[in-house]
Design a protein around this motif. Structure first.
Motif, short mmCIF file in Angstrom:
data_model
loop_
_atom_site.label_atom_id
_atom_site.label_comp_id
_atom_site.label_asym_id
_atom_site.label_seq_id
_atom_site.Cartn_x
_atom_site.Cartn_y
_atom_site.Cartn_z
N LEU A 22 6.88 33.63 3.99
CA LEU A 22 7.27 32.65 5.02
C LEU A 22 8.57 31.93 4.67
N ALA A 23 9.01 32.02 3.41
CA ALA A 23 10.27 31.39 3.03
C ALA A 23 11.44 32.05 3.74
N ASP A 24 11.26 33.28 4.21
CA ASP A 24 12.33 34.00 4.91
C ASP A 24 12.46 33.59 6.37
N LYS A 25 11.49 32.83 6.88
CA LYS A 25 11.54 32.37 8.28
C LYS A 25 12.05 30.94 8.32
N LYS A 26 13.08 30.69 9.10
CA LYS A 26 13.66 29.35 9.19
C LYS A 26 12.81 28.43 10.06
N VAL A 27 12.14 29.01 11.06
CA VAL A 27 11.30 28.22 11.98
C VAL A 27 9.90 28.83 12.01
N TRP A 28 8.88 27.99 11.77
CA TRP A 28 7.50 28.45 11.80
C TRP A 28 6.86 28.09 13.14
N GLN A 29 6.02 28.99 13.62
CA GLN A 29 5.20 28.73 14.79
C GLN A 29 3.73 28.64 14.34
N ALA A 30 2.86 28.28 15.26
CA ALA A 30 1.45 28.12 14.92
C ALA A 30 0.87 29.39 14.30
N ALA A 31 1.25 30.55 14.82
CA ALA A 31 0.70 31.81 14.32
C ALA A 31 1.04 32.05 12.86
N ASP A 32 2.11 31.45 12.35
CA ASP A 32 2.49 31.66 10.95
C ASP A 32 1.49 31.02 9.99
N PHE A 33 0.70 30.07 10.48
CA PHE A 33 -0.29 29.43 9.62
C PHE A 33 -1.60 30.22 9.56
N ALA A 34 -1.78 31.14 10.49
CA ALA A 34 -3.00 31.94 10.51
C ALA A 34 -3.05 32.81 9.26
N GLY A 35 -4.17 32.82 8.58
CA GLY A 35 -4.32 33.61 7.37
C GLY A 35 -3.80 32.94 6.12
N GLU A 36 -3.13 31.78 6.28
CA GLU A 36 -2.67 31.02 5.12
C GLU A 36 -3.66 29.89 4.82
N THR A 37 -3.77 29.53 3.57
CA THR A 37 -4.55 28.34 3.22
C THR A 37 -3.68 27.11 3.44
N LEU A 38 -4.14 26.17 4.23
CA LEU A 38 -3.39 24.96 4.52
C LEU A 38 -3.81 23.88 3.53
N ILE A 39 -2.88 23.43 2.74
CA ILE A 39 -3.16 22.38 1.74
C ILE A 39 -2.74 21.04 2.34
N GLN A 40 -3.67 20.11 2.39
CA GLN A 40 -3.43 18.85 3.09
C GLN A 40 -4.11 17.70 2.38
N TYR A 41 -3.81 16.51 2.86
CA TYR A 41 -4.51 15.33 2.36
C TYR A 41 -5.94 15.34 2.89
N PRO A 42 -6.88 14.71 2.19
CA PRO A 42 -8.28 14.72 2.62
C PRO A 42 -8.54 13.73 3.76
N VAL A 43 -8.07 14.09 4.95
CA VAL A 43 -8.25 13.25 6.14
C VAL A 43 -8.79 14.12 7.26
N PRO A 44 -9.43 13.52 8.26
CA PRO A 44 -9.93 14.30 9.41
C PRO A 44 -8.79 15.01 10.13
N ASP A 45 -9.10 16.17 10.70
CA ASP A 45 -8.08 16.96 11.41
C ASP A 45 -7.39 16.17 12.51
N ASP A 46 -8.14 15.33 13.22
CA ASP A 46 -7.55 14.64 14.37
C ASP A 46 -6.53 13.58 13.96
N MET A 47 -6.36 13.36 12.64
CA MET A 47 -5.33 12.44 12.17
C MET A 47 -4.06 13.18 11.75
N LEU A 48 -4.09 14.50 11.83
CA LEU A 48 -2.96 15.31 11.39
C LEU A 48 -2.14 15.78 12.60
N ASP A 49 -0.85 15.45 12.63
CA ASP A 49 -0.01 15.88 13.73
C ASP A 49 0.12 17.40 13.79
N LEU A 50 0.12 18.06 12.64
CA LEU A 50 0.19 19.52 12.64
C LEU A 50 -1.00 20.11 13.39
#
Length: 305
Positions: A176-204
């Motif tokens: 994914l480092a080769d892509k300058k712009v990510w879309q939602a589909a680029d996150f599919a199949g990747e592990t998303l590392i985030q802060y321990p907060v409910p999903d509805d608090m995340l803008d992503l």
């Protein structure tokens, strides 16, 4: 003649390095700000900055007026605080609750500056992460809450702080480092590392993944540096504020990419009780947060009041 608004414009130019961003900062159109600058240069009969420089550079005349701007606007602000103390008194209590893990990066420097302005105000941070900090206002356990959304509630008003960009973070050797712009589909199949907060608090999640029906596996950490380390080790990808990750980008630990064609923008507001909003020490705290943040954090934009 030279006016305070001209001095504020010069400081905005210095801090943003751009006429367009400075215009946004002082709530003018770019053409109106350009006209204001041309009037100043016509008055002094010399240019104040080099228009084709990147980043913008001031001339000697511009530097002199910029020095005046910092000196004079600081004295004006101090005088206004003195008048407010005479009117309302010097003491008070200001307990701040936050819902974001990265807020302390800009909140602590702002609080340090504020203490010099209002030494008699009891300033404190309500300890711990709070998923619903506004409830602390309603139960008198906090006096100001930093929130990412405006939700209408009786007895509560929201004051805009600033908007900022969320960027995708990935290891340098990740595909994914080769892509300058990510879309939602680029996150599919990747592990998303985030802060321990409910999903509805995340803008992503709210603005990108949920509308596209993408729900990647998760891993969480409370520390930004730990998230960066996991990403650098190719354990997953993350979405973090640009200003929070810039030091790690400069060191080459990870790379950042734009999320969505227009970029993913997040917002921060201060929620306060309606009766406390007009207080001088409360308004000065908000002004100090904005001033310090815009002066030190990259990529911020103004939120309309």
């Amino acid at each position: 003649m030279l006016e305070l608004r001209h001095l504020r414009t010069l400081i905005a130019l210095q801090e943003t390095g751009s006429v367009s961003l400075a215009a946004e900062r002082v709530f003018l159109t770019q053409s109106a700000l350009s006209h204001q600058l041309k009037q100043l240069e016509a008055y002094y009969q010399q240019p104040l900055f080099e228009r084709k420089s990147q980043p913008l550079r001031f001339t000697l005349a511009g530097e002199r007026l910029l020095t005046l701007a910092h000196e004079l606007l600081g004295r004006v602000a101090a005088a206004e605080r003195d008048v407010a103390r005479i009117r309302e008194g010097e003491a008070g209590e200001l307990r701040v609750a936050v819902e974001c893990h990265t807020c302390f990066d800009w909140l602590m420097p702002a609080m340090d500056s504020y203490r010099q302005h209002w030494p008699a105000v009891e300033l404190d941070i309500v300890s711990g992460f709070h998923a619903d900090p506004v409830s602390l206002l309603l139960t008198q356990r906090a006096d100001l809450a930093i929130v990412s959304e405006v939700e209408a509630q009786a007895g509560i008003v929201h004051q805009p702080l600033f908007a900022y960009e969320m960027v995708g973070i990935v290891a340098r050797d990740h595909p994914l480092a080769d892509k300058k712009v990510w879309q939602a589909a680029d996150f599919a199949g990747e592990t998303l590392i985030q802060y321990p907060v409910p999903d509805d608090m995340l803008d992503l999640w709210r603005k990108v993944l949920l509308p596209a029906g993408v729900n990647p596996p998760r891993r969480s950490s409370e520390l930004t540096v730990a998230i960066i380390q996991l990403v650098a080790s190719r354990r997953g990808v993350a979405a973090l504020p640009y200003w929070a990750v810039r030091p790690y980008l400069e060191k080459g630990y990870v790379v950042a990419r734009t999320i969505g064609d227009e970029g993913l923008r997040s917002e921060l507001y201060a929620a306060v009780r309606s009766e406390d909003a007009p207080l001088a020490f409360m308004q000065d705290f908000l002004a100090t947060v904005r001033e310090r943040s815009f002066a030190t954090l990259p990529g911020l934009t103004v939120l309309a009041g």
